[in-house]
Design an enzyme around this catalytic site. Structure first.
Site: not given
Length: 204
Positions: A111, A122, A185
């Site tokens: 990032k 997170d 995910r």
């Protein structure tokens, strides 16, 4: 009735503050191991069943997503499972699954540095699972409730997964990793498939 409402509100508010405190801790404090330690404390206080799977057990289960995301970090992954109300199984099971990325650099697909300090947040999903189970242990609904929190740190270390890697998940499906910052995910897919073993009527 008013007293009952106040008592319930106090339990919920306390659980919300507990959750916020977990989320606000920096990543050098709130590691996957520390979330597991907090889960054990919630279990002791609320007389909940707790199970914490370590890296070897996670790997043995075939949770390739959790292993792949965590492999760039010195902090090994933890799979936290909290369970309330096993005696109410006949009323139906509700599973809560929460993302526990204690810090997300993005991995190899790193990032931008601006605002990266906020990536300690997170693990908010995992914190919410702990907070909810903490409240549930005091409110005592007649339901079987299971919380599952896959906890990892996503770092760009020498062992980190690479874009283009192909991994195999707990249910046997293969995944090609294109962007290592799509880590949530991967760990949630493994955790959701793991939660199927509880045969939930609802999965949140």
């Amino acid at each position: 009735v008013l007293r009952q409402a106040l008592e319930r509100a106090e339990v919920v508010a306390e659980a919300v503050n507990f959750t916020r405190n977990l989320i606000n801790e920096p990543a050098n404090v709130m590691s996957p191991q520390e979330i597991a330690s907090q889960a054990r404390a919630v279990s002791r206080e609320g007389k909940l069943r707790v199970e914490v799977l370590d890296r070897a057990e996670i790997k043995k289960l075939g949770m390739g997503g959790v292993i792949a995301v965590s492999q760039g970090s010195h902090n090994p992954p933890q799979l936290v499972v909290l369970e309330y109300g096993n005696v109410y199984k006949n009323h139906g099971t509700i599973c809560l699954v929460g993302k526990g990325v204690t810090f997300d650099t993005g991995g190899i697909s790193i990032k931008p540095s601006r605002d990266m300090e906020k990536m300690k947040y997170d693990m908010s999903g995992a914190a919410a699972v702990l907070g909810i189970l903490r409240a549930v242990s005091q409110l005592k609904p007649k339901l079987h409730i299971v919380g599952v929190a896959p906890c990892v740190e996503n770092m760009p270390g020498g062992g980190a997964q690479r874009p283009g890697d192909i991994i195999k998940m707990i249910n046997g499906k293969s995944v090609e990793v294109i962007n290592t910052d799509a880590e949530g995910r991967l760990i949630l897919a493994d955790a959701l498939a793991y939660a199927e073993k509880f045969k939930p009527k609802a999965l949140i």
